[in-house]
Design an enzyme around this catalytic site. Structure first.
Site, PDB file in Angstrom:
ATOM      1  N   LYS A  73       0.816  -1.184   0.000  1.00 57.40           N
ATOM      2  CA  LYS A  73       0.000   0.000   0.000  1.00 57.40           C
ATOM      3  C   LYS A  73       0.867   1.257   0.000  1.00 57.40           C
ATOM      4  CE  LYS A  73      -3.242  -2.405   3.034  1.00 57.40           C
ATOM      5  NZ  LYS A  73      -3.683  -2.515   4.426  1.00 57.40           N
ATOM      6  N   GLY A  74       2.145   1.087   0.330  1.00 58.69           N
ATOM      7  CA  GLY A  74       3.025   2.227   0.610  1.00 58.69           C
ATOM      8  C   GLY A  74       3.215   3.213  -0.534  1.00 58.69           C
ATOM      9  N   GLU A  79       7.507   1.995  -6.353  1.00 61.13           N
ATOM     10  CA  GLU A  79       7.654   1.448  -4.999  1.00 61.13           C
ATOM     11  C   GLU A  79       7.858   2.606  -4.009  1.00 61.13           C
ATOM     12  OE1 GLU A  79       7.186  -0.531  -2.721  1.00 61.13           O
ATOM     13  OE2 GLU A  79       8.585  -2.219  -2.838  1.00 61.13           O
ATOM     14  N   ASP A  80       7.595   2.376  -2.729  1.00 60.82           N
ATOM     15  CA  ASP A  80       7.784   3.435  -1.740  1.00 60.82           C
ATOM     16  C   ASP A  80       9.243   3.560  -1.311  1.00 60.82           C
ATOM     17  OD1 ASP A  80       7.749   1.020  -0.367  1.00 60.82           O
ATOM     18  OD2 ASP A  80       6.288   1.639   1.142  1.00 60.82           O
ATOM     19  N   ASP A  92      14.763  -0.909   0.749  1.00 62.87           N
ATOM     20  CA  ASP A  92      15.479  -1.046   2.017  1.00 62.87           C
ATOM     21  C   ASP A  92      16.504  -2.181   1.835  1.00 62.87           C
ATOM     22  OD1 ASP A  92      16.133  -1.167   4.729  1.00 62.87           O
ATOM     23  OD2 ASP A  92      14.252  -2.060   5.345  1.00 62.87           O
ATOM     24  N   PHE A  96      13.758   4.762  10.410  1.00 62.32           N
ATOM     25  CA  PHE A  96      12.445   4.251  10.060  1.00 62.32           C
ATOM     26  C   PHE A  96      11.567   5.461   9.773  1.00 62.32           C
ATOM     27  CE2 PHE A  96       8.141   2.805  10.821  1.00 62.32           C
ATOM     28  CZ  PHE A  96       8.125   1.645  10.061  1.00 62.32           C
ATOM     29  N   VAL A  97      11.119   5.595   8.534  1.00 61.49           N
ATOM     30  CA  VAL A  97      10.368   6.790   8.133  1.00 61.49           C
ATOM     31  C   VAL A  97       8.892   6.456   7.924  1.00 61.49           C
ATOM     32  CG1 VAL A  97      12.357   7.964   7.110  1.00 61.49           C
ATOM     33  CG2 VAL A  97      10.977   6.433   5.700  1.00 61.49           C
ATOM     34  N   ASP A 131       3.873   3.653   6.351  1.00 65.63           N
ATOM     35  CA  ASP A 131       3.107   3.518   7.595  1.00 65.63           C
ATOM     36  C   ASP A 131       3.939   3.031   8.767  1.00 65.63           C
ATOM     37  OD1 ASP A 131       3.449   0.785   6.646  1.00 65.63           O
ATOM     38  OD2 ASP A 131       1.962   0.244   8.154  1.00 65.63           O
ATOM     39  N   ARG A 151       0.057   6.959   6.781  1.00 62.78           N
ATOM     40  CA  ARG A 151       0.189   6.945   5.313  1.00 62.78           C
ATOM     41  C   ARG A 151      -0.329   8.242   4.705  1.00 62.78           C
ATOM     42  NH1 ARG A 151       1.482   1.664   3.854  1.00 62.78           N
ATOM     43  NH2 ARG A 151       0.412   0.012   4.973  1.00 62.78           N
TER      44      ARG A 151
HETATM   45  P1  5GP Z   1      12.814  -4.289   1.431  1.00 59.77           P
HETATM   46  O1  5GP Z   1      12.218  -5.540   0.849  1.00 59.77           O
HETATM   47  O2  5GP Z   1      13.576  -3.452   0.452  1.00 59.77           O
HETATM   48  O3  5GP Z   1      13.633  -4.597   2.661  1.00 59.77           O
HETATM   49  O4  5GP Z   1      11.642  -3.449   2.028  1.00 59.77           O
HETATM   50  C1  5GP Z   1      10.668  -2.919   1.289  1.00 59.77           C
HETATM   51  C2  5GP Z   1       9.455  -2.611   2.117  1.00 59.77           C
HETATM   52  O5  5GP Z   1       9.730  -2.451   3.521  1.00 59.77           O
HETATM   53  C3  5GP Z   1       8.946  -1.291   1.678  1.00 59.77           C
HETATM   54  O6  5GP Z   1       8.101  -1.420   0.568  1.00 59.77           O
HETATM   55  C4  5GP Z   1       8.264  -0.749   2.913  1.00 59.77           C
HETATM   56  O7  5GP Z   1       6.935  -1.186   2.945  1.00 59.77           O
HETATM   57  C5  5GP Z   1       9.016  -1.364   4.060  1.00 59.77           C
HETATM   58  N1  5GP Z   1       9.991  -0.405   4.659  1.00 59.77           N
HETATM   59  C6  5GP Z   1      11.328  -0.408   4.540  1.00 59.77           C
HETATM   60  N2  5GP Z   1      11.892   0.623   5.217  1.00 59.77           N
HETATM   61  C7  5GP Z   1      10.854   1.308   5.755  1.00 59.77           C
HETATM   62  C8  5GP Z   1      10.766   2.502   6.552  1.00 59.77           C
HETATM   63  O8  5GP Z   1      11.742   3.181   6.918  1.00 59.77           O
HETATM   64  N3  5GP Z   1       9.511   2.889   6.908  1.00 59.77           N
HETATM   65  C9  5GP Z   1       8.380   2.210   6.552  1.00 59.77           C
HETATM   66  N4  5GP Z   1       7.210   2.705   6.952  1.00 59.77           N
HETATM   67  N5  5GP Z   1       8.425   1.089   5.803  1.00 59.77           N
HETATM   68  C10 5GP Z   1       9.649   0.654   5.408  1.00 59.77           C
END
Ligand code: 5GP
Length: 176
Positions: free
Chosen positions: A44-45, A100-101, A104, A154-155, A161, A167
């Protein structure tokens, strides 16, 4: 940890986000040169980013929405990507743009990139992320387009969210 709205510090303001999206959209409009694009929003991000970005794009465009999850209600990734809903139309021969949001660890991005390439022979493939958190990367994935770098914070806000909340904020914030 609990996050309350009054604890949040602004990392990127509404104005900064708007300006950066315009810049990014210009680059994309130049790249696609009027060719049709299928923009895939990762729910949803990315919902606010998708709606603002696509309104700045000038080519014929279709929107698709998929849902993946890796975080649950915690603040660190589970390390496992779940495809909650990944029904997509035929993307063979299409210009595919993932929206994508945040990247990470990159596990979600890697999952999606592999999924698209395993199932379709696309014309072009671009991965666009609102935020790039390079410091926590565990894969070799890099977004083709992104708005802002973030360090190991963590944002929340502007789609992102904490336990389902924040959100709807117009800015991206964090708790110190
Ligand atoms: P990844 O698979 O790259 O580790 O993570 C991707 C997902 O983790 C993102 O789409 C997001 O939903 C969540 N995520 C990663 N870092 C953050 C953050 O700092 N804040 C929030 N709210 N979600 C995060």
């Amino acid at each position: 940890m609990e996050i309350k709205i009054e604890d949040l510090k602004v990392l990127f303001s509404e104005e900064q986000i708007k300006a950066k999206i315009k810049e990014l959209a210009k680059e994309m409009n130049d790249f696609y040169k009027g060719e049709e694009v299928i923009a895939i929003c990762v729910l949803k991000g990315s919902v606010l980013f998708m709606s603002d970005l696509t309104r700045e794009l000038n080519m014929p465009l279709k929107m698709e929405f998929i849902r993946l999850s890796s975080y649950g209600s915690s603040m660190t990734t589970s390390g496992k990507v779940n495809a909650v809903d990944i029904k997509l139309p035929d993307l063979n021969g299409k210009n595919v743009l993932i929206v994508e949001d945040i990247v990470d660890t990159g596990l979600t991005a890697k999952f999606l990139i592999d999924f698209i390439h395993m199932n379709f022979q696309v014309k072009t493939f671009k991965f666009c992320s609102l935020l790039d958190k390079k410091i926590t990367r565990k894969t070799d994935v890099e977004p083709d387009y992104y708005c802002f770098d973030v360090d190991d914070k963590f944002v929340v806000g502007y789609g992102l969210d904490y336990d389902g909340y924040f959100r709807n904020l117009k800015y991206i914030g964090y708790k110190e």
